[in-house]
Design a protein around this motif. Structure first.
Motif, PDB file in Angstrom:
ATOM      1  N   LYS A  45       8.394   1.164  -1.537  1.00  0.00           N
ATOM      2  CA  LYS A  45       6.927   1.636  -1.329  1.00  0.00           C
ATOM      3  C   LYS A  45       6.226   0.954  -2.659  1.00  0.00           C
ATOM      4  N   PRO A  46       5.648  -0.249  -2.319  1.00  0.00           N
ATOM      5  CA  PRO A  46       4.929  -1.095  -3.137  1.00  0.00           C
ATOM      6  C   PRO A  46       3.490  -0.210  -3.832  1.00  0.00           C
ATOM      7  N   ALA A  47       3.059  -0.674  -5.197  1.00  0.00           N
ATOM      8  CA  ALA A  47       2.018  -0.166  -5.372  1.00  0.00           C
ATOM      9  C   ALA A  47       0.838  -1.169  -5.588  1.00  0.00           C
ATOM     10  N   THR A  48       1.158  -2.342  -5.337  1.00  0.00           N
ATOM     11  CA  THR A  48       0.102  -3.466  -5.510  1.00  0.00           C
ATOM     12  C   THR A  48       0.503  -4.377  -4.365  1.00  0.00           C
ATOM     13  N   ALA A  49      -0.713  -5.430  -4.257  1.00  0.00           N
ATOM     14  CA  ALA A  49      -0.754  -6.225  -3.391  1.00  0.00           C
ATOM     15  C   ALA A  49       0.230  -7.420  -3.772  1.00  0.00           C
ATOM     16  N   ALA A  50       0.335  -7.622  -5.167  1.00  0.00           N
ATOM     17  CA  ALA A  50       1.245  -8.508  -5.645  1.00  0.00           C
ATOM     18  C   ALA A  50       2.750  -7.988  -5.423  1.00  0.00           C
ATOM     19  N   GLU A  51       3.209  -6.914  -5.326  1.00  0.00           N
ATOM     20  CA  GLU A  51       4.410  -6.122  -4.950  1.00  0.00           C
ATOM     21  C   GLU A  51       4.709  -6.468  -3.504  1.00  0.00           C
ATOM     22  N   VAL A  52       3.572  -6.406  -2.784  1.00  0.00           N
ATOM     23  CA  VAL A  52       3.748  -6.649  -1.400  1.00  0.00           C
ATOM     24  C   VAL A  52       4.172  -8.016  -1.027  1.00  0.00           C
ATOM     25  N   ARG A  80       8.021   1.602  14.315  1.00  0.00           N
ATOM     26  CA  ARG A  80       9.392   1.810  14.531  1.00  0.00           C
ATOM     27  C   ARG A  80      10.078   0.404  13.736  1.00  0.00           C
ATOM     28  N   PRO A  81      10.875   0.583  12.885  1.00  0.00           N
ATOM     29  CA  PRO A  81      11.612  -0.513  11.991  1.00  0.00           C
ATOM     30  C   PRO A  81      12.435  -1.168  12.685  1.00  0.00           C
ATOM     31  N   HIS A  82      12.996  -2.299  12.138  1.00  0.00           N
ATOM     32  CA  HIS A  82      14.225  -2.940  12.806  1.00  0.00           C
ATOM     33  C   HIS A  82      15.158  -2.388  12.005  1.00  0.00           C
ATOM     34  N   PRO A  83      16.436  -2.238  12.603  1.00  0.00           N
ATOM     35  CA  PRO A  83      17.537  -1.734  11.763  1.00  0.00           C
ATOM     36  C   PRO A  83      18.150  -2.611  10.568  1.00  0.00           C
ATOM     37  N   ASP A  84      17.994  -3.939  10.651  1.00  0.00           N
ATOM     38  CA  ASP A  84      18.177  -4.626   9.479  1.00  0.00           C
ATOM     39  C   ASP A  84      17.154  -4.904   8.573  1.00  0.00           C
ATOM     40  N   GLY A  85      16.056  -4.490   8.827  1.00  0.00           N
ATOM     41  CA  GLY A  85      14.944  -4.673   8.151  1.00  0.00           C
ATOM     42  C   GLY A  85      14.458  -3.901   7.004  1.00  0.00           C
ATOM     43  N   ILE A  86      13.155  -4.109   6.460  1.00  0.00           N
ATOM     44  CA  ILE A  86      12.506  -3.576   5.369  1.00  0.00           C
ATOM     45  C   ILE A  86      11.303  -2.709   5.993  1.00  0.00           C
ATOM     46  N   LEU A  87      11.182  -1.643   5.798  1.00  0.00           N
ATOM     47  CA  LEU A  87       9.826  -0.772   6.109  1.00  0.00           C
ATOM     48  C   LEU A  87       9.032  -0.805   4.823  1.00  0.00           C
ATOM     49  N   VAL A  88       7.901  -1.398   4.716  1.00  0.00           N
ATOM     50  CA  VAL A  88       6.950  -1.398   3.838  1.00  0.00           C
ATOM     51  C   VAL A  88       6.061  -0.314   3.970  1.00  0.00           C
ATOM     52  N   SER A  89       6.218   0.922   3.281  1.00  0.00           N
ATOM     53  CA  SER A  89       5.514   2.099   3.421  1.00  0.00           C
ATOM     54  C   SER A  89       4.277   2.171   2.257  1.00  0.00           C
ATOM     55  N   PHE A  90       3.238   2.318   2.646  1.00  0.00           N
ATOM     56  CA  PHE A  90       2.015   2.191   2.031  1.00  0.00           C
ATOM     57  C   PHE A  90       1.586   3.490   1.369  1.00  0.00           C
ATOM     58  N   GLU A  91       2.396   4.523   1.292  1.00  0.00           N
ATOM     59  CA  GLU A  91       2.164   5.725   0.717  1.00  0.00           C
ATOM     60  C   GLU A  91       1.662   5.763  -0.594  1.00  0.00           C
ATOM     61  N   ARG A  92       2.088   4.990  -1.402  1.00  0.00           N
ATOM     62  CA  ARG A  92       1.770   4.945  -2.852  1.00  0.00           C
ATOM     63  C   ARG A  92       0.450   4.085  -2.964  1.00  0.00           C
ATOM     64  N   MET A  93       0.037   3.251  -1.978  1.00  0.00           N
ATOM     65  CA  MET A  93      -1.362   2.598  -2.045  1.00  0.00           C
ATOM     66  C   MET A  93      -2.305   3.330  -1.269  1.00  0.00           C
ATOM     67  N   ASN A  94      -2.525   4.562  -1.916  1.00  0.00           N
ATOM     68  CA  ASN A  94      -3.614   5.461  -1.185  1.00  0.00           C
ATOM     69  C   ASN A  94      -4.742   5.803  -2.004  1.00  0.00           C
ATOM     70  N   ALA A  95      -5.304   4.905  -2.832  1.00  0.00           N
ATOM     71  CA  ALA A  95      -6.596   5.020  -3.737  1.00  0.00           C
ATOM     72  C   ALA A  95      -7.820   4.477  -2.932  1.00  0.00           C
ATOM     73  N   ILE A  96      -8.755   5.303  -3.178  1.00  0.00           N
ATOM     74  CA  ILE A  96     -10.116   5.095  -2.477  1.00  0.00           C
ATOM     75  C   ILE A  96     -10.628   4.211  -3.918  1.00  0.00           C
ATOM     76  N   LEU A  97     -10.892   2.920  -3.750  1.00  0.00           N
ATOM     77  CA  LEU A  97     -11.399   2.163  -4.934  1.00  0.00           C
ATOM     78  C   LEU A  97     -12.690   2.287  -5.188  1.00  0.00           C
ATOM     79  N   GLU A  98     -13.547   2.528  -4.097  1.00  0.00           N
ATOM     80  CA  GLU A  98     -15.094   2.587  -4.382  1.00  0.00           C
ATOM     81  C   GLU A  98     -15.852   3.214  -2.958  1.00  0.00           C
ATOM     82  N   ILE A  99     -16.695   3.981  -3.227  1.00  0.00           N
ATOM     83  CA  ILE A  99     -17.503   4.571  -2.335  1.00  0.00           C
ATOM     84  C   ILE A  99     -18.961   3.886  -2.608  1.00  0.00           C
ATOM     85  N   ASP A 100     -19.374   2.873  -1.870  1.00  0.00           N
ATOM     86  CA  ASP A 100     -20.738   2.229  -2.527  1.00  0.00           C
ATOM     87  C   ASP A 100     -21.684   2.750  -1.484  1.00  0.00           C
TER      88      ASP A 100
END
Ligand SMILES: Cc1cc2nc3c(=O)[nH]c(=O)nc-3n(C[C@H](O)[C@H](O)[C@H](O)COP(=O)(O)OP(=O)(O)OC[C@H]3O[C@@H](n4cnc5c(N)ncnc54)[C@H](O)[C@@H]3O)c2cc1C
Ligand SMILES: Cc1cc2nc3c(=O)[nH]c(=O)nc-3n(C[C@H](O)[C@H](O)[C@H](O)COP(=O)(O)OP(=O)(O)OC[C@H]3O[C@@H](n4cnc5c(N)ncnc54)[C@H](O)[C@@H]3O)c2cc1C
Lengths: 457, 457
Positions: A45-52, A80-100
């Motif tokens: 569950k990454p928090a930033t693009a750099a972590e991804v 649906r993930p791969h059994p030997d794989g990594i699932l990257v869940s974006f649940e923590r990257m859930n900020a609305i950065l800007e409403i312009d």
């Protein structure tokens, strides 16, 4: 912990890496009715693009499959993930950065849900107009599937409403494509290429979406038709009318019965009308001004009459909302009713009558049930398939997809191919195009780590 | 004739192959002001997709550069051929194959011109809404450049109005992408990838475009502003108003003077207003109904007043048309005036005031002239650059492009990169994106025959 796990934990933090027993069933798939859930080896569950980017670098190095996940509401088993794989869940990257509000865009992280963005934009009088029925879906997932939904008939699909991305390439670079501008002619449009690629080319870590003014006056009109063919023939005429409906759905009689029953919704349609109805059109109109709306509703009513509607009901607010919600939940109703698959073929609008006629013939021939509803204004037909026998079902789907393509359509209008329809896609699509797409895939993902098994084998 | 020439003649027929002296100057380039015309070794005029495919197969075999040409009205030298290359001119593939009034699409060959399509669709009450100023431009060229034009503010650019292609890959396969459907989620969107690729990925041999209803009531409103900054600030407010203008252009005072002088057009603006004007907005409104149009024009007038317009003129039909035509010809006026380049930076709409302020500062610093007009509703600023010294001009352009990108914009909104802006594109764009684009290019064109020297070196 192995070396891999160690490195992943270092990147996202131990708390945000799940393995083994800690991986809940939720992560094992999406809402597709096809195939079985698969538990991934890792959930990060990454928090930033750099972590991804760092996760993808590890994955490339160790050749570990990576599947992106938004809310897992997809209908093609693409999350649906791969059994030997990594699932990257974006649940923590859930900020609305800007409403312009000046440029009419919002900049969001991929894990932001539709309902969150909807409620956060409400005060500005603007809104993101992609409305797949499921409001828990994420904007990242919308990008993955090129989601459509009911309002696409007026506002277009995700492709038409995403202006820019920050995206992480499987090779670890973080790029920005497009932005707050409404157009560019500056090299290849990578934004458009990533949209609809079902997590196989790059992972979106920031998304710039268009916002549209929310029009204050709206009406929902329901029109029963004695004949399914007539409904389908009416659709292009309504699109051509210039009334610019923001909803233009068809619901066949069986589906209407099921969804209104589930929703405990009475529409006040007299029994004799209901009994003589093969299908309904639901038309949503909206306007900046109350009188214009009234005028448009009147024009629409007359037009529907000319097109063969047995009656025209202007639904009042409460039942209009409930009917739309019931329509949005049609998938759940079909699932509860025991549907074995739900597909979303798209054909040229004018080809819908022929498509539906032939689909029902083919289904009858295999003793399968085929009922549905759909974004008629887009030529997008959602069919629930009832056929327990896997071989018969596969052959039925093959025939339906082939027929849609013959009529100038495509296998999926908005749900995507994923794993669920891959076999048919690879069989029916022009091999020259498949090969070209594979070369494009390799241009992004030389190691083939992003969502292997989705789209291609 | 050499072996190559022999084979090309066999493919297209001797009459449709030009070499040596027979290649007229017309084929040596487009309308870009940058660089010199280049006569290609061969001009071929194929009549079918199969002929195009055969030409590309010969080119791949012999590693001969191939440049596609529509009408040669492009402004980025992207249709300027290679001296040892083949120019594929689509002039004979100029048939309108179908006008489908039910699905609201037309299927055309690439050599069809905008004026031809416009006149052929008129009777149906539908129209193709991409209107770059130059109506001799071809639909194939529109696809090549992702052309925009005045109506893009309401109807979008080429990308938003092309639904499908038949395209020939440099490897010789003929593929079909998209079609008459308004959306798909069935693999990568190859249509979108080819659009705007300036003839470097594939050649379009058939194009399915959207048609929109022609609204019968229209008005053109002209608003002078005392201050350029105010004009730019007014733009997002008009876009937000919900009035949905189909034209939203700005014209600075000098450009207005030049284009009206060239067109011998008097707008009846009193001298004292004109003398106090720094720039004008031209706003086009349209409607299905006369009263609604009247109401909208009134609302717009009030809004323009609030936004600082010194006055508001509703132009009558004749002068409205002439003003739009004069604006379309602004490029010719700039050329006649001795402009050394014309560029079309795009920025987020709200960044236009800052962009223009800074562009004029930079220009003043290098004693260059910078005047212009533009598709303000799109944030698309067309600047005529007056600076004879090539080194100074290059440095000025570099600074202007860099500034646009810093403001979240891009080098070109609609004209493309071509050869003319390539140096700046390669210098300013993220190297990771350039490398990715090159890999995508190689996925389509492993031998590198399609338009080498355009976009990349
Ligand atoms: C009741 C119901 C009704 C629905 N109605 C509609 C409808 O009308 N129209 C419609 O289009 N869909 C509909 N859907 C399907 C679904 O809601 C959409 O496909 C939605 O876009 C999925 O979003 P998600 O966040 O759940 O994505 P997920 O299911 O998590 O993922 C979908 C795909 O996107 C990829 N992905 C996720 N995040 C990213 C990212 N950040 N970068 C790159 N790729 C990513 C995944 O790998 C996967 O390939 C419906 C679903 C349900 C359950
Ligand atoms: C006075 C004037 C005003 C203009 N105003 C505008 C404007 O407002 N907005 C705007 O966007 N443009 C404008 N333009 C530029 C021009 O009209 C457009 O770029 C137009 O799309 C070019 O079409 P064409 O047929 O002349 O293309 P060409 O110049 O012949 O070619 C343009 C590009 O497309 C490629 N191409 C051509 N045919 C094909 C094909 N079949 N398949 C693949 N690639 C192909 C070429 O290789 C080249 O890269 C203007 C030009 C002039 C002279």
């Amino acid at each position: 912990m192995g070396d891999e796990a160690q490195r992943l934990a270092e990147i996202v933090g131990e708390h945000h890496l799940l393995t083994g027993e800690d991986v809940s069933e939720d992560y094992a798939g999406d809402e597709s009715l096809v195939g079985e859930p698969v538990t991934p080896k890792y959930v990060v569950k990454p928090a930033t693009a750099a972590e991804v980017a760092a996760v993808l670098a590890v994955a490339t190095e160790h050749r570990i499959p990576v599947t992106a996940r938004g809310s897992g509401s997809g209908l093609s088993a693409a999350a649906r993930p791969h059994p030997d794989g990594i699932l990257v869940s974006f649940e923590r990257m859930n900020a609305i950065l800007e409403i312009d509000t000046t440029n009419h865009v919002a900049v969001v992280q991929p894990g932001v849900t539709l309902s969150e963005l909807d409620s956060q934009t409400a005060a500005s009088g603007l809104g993101y107009t992609v409305y797949p029925g499921e409001m828990s879906a994420s904007i990242g997932g919308n990008v993955g599937t090129n989601a459509g939904g009911m309002r696409a008939v007026k506002y277009g699909v995700t492709r038409n409403n995403v202006l820019g991305l920050q995206a992480v390439l499987p090779t670890g670079e973080v790029i920005r494509t497009g932005g707050k501008t409404v157009k560019t002619s500056t090299g290849y449009d990578l934004t458009q290429l990533v949209i609809g690629s079902e997590g196989t080319l790059a992972l979106a870590t920031e998304i710039t979406v268009r916002l549209h003014p929310r029009l204050t006056h709206g009406a929902t009109v329901l029109a029963p038709f004695g004949d399914l063919d007539q409904v389908m023939t009416a659709v292009p005429a309504i699109v051509s009318s210039g009334l610019a409906p923001h909803v233009l759905e068809y619901i066949d009689a069986l589906t209407m019965a099921a969804i209104t029953y589930t929703a405990q919704l009475s529409l006040g349609i007299p029994d004799e009308v209901r009994d003589a109805t093969q299908a309904y059109l639901v038309v949503g109109l909206e306007s900046r001004e109350a009188d214009r709306l009234d005028g448009d509703v009147e024009t629409l009513g007359e037009l529907l009459g000319e097109l063969g509607a047995t009656d025209v009901y202007v639904l009042e607010g409460g039942s209009a909302r409930k009917l739309i919600e019931a329509r949005e939940k049609a998938f759940w109703t079909a699932k509860t009713a025991g549907a074995d698959d739900v597909i979303d073929v798209v054909v040229p609008r004018a080809a819908m009558p022929e498509f539906l006629r032939r689909a029902r013939e083919v289904a009858a021939g295999t003793e399968s049930g085929v009922v549905g509803c759909g974004h008629a204004g887009d030529g997008n037909v959602h069919l629930a398939i009832f056929q327990k026998d896997p071989a018969k079902r596969a052959s039925l789907l093959h025939d339906i997809f082939a027929m849609a393509m013959e009529l100038g359509g495509a296998i999926s209008g908005e749900h995507g191919i994923g794993r669920a329809k891959k076999e048919h896609f690879l069989e029916l699509e022009d091999p020259a195009k498949i090969e070209l797409m594979k070369r494009v895939k390799a241009a992004f993902d030389p190691a083939g780590i992003l969502n292997p098994g989705v789209l291609f084998d």
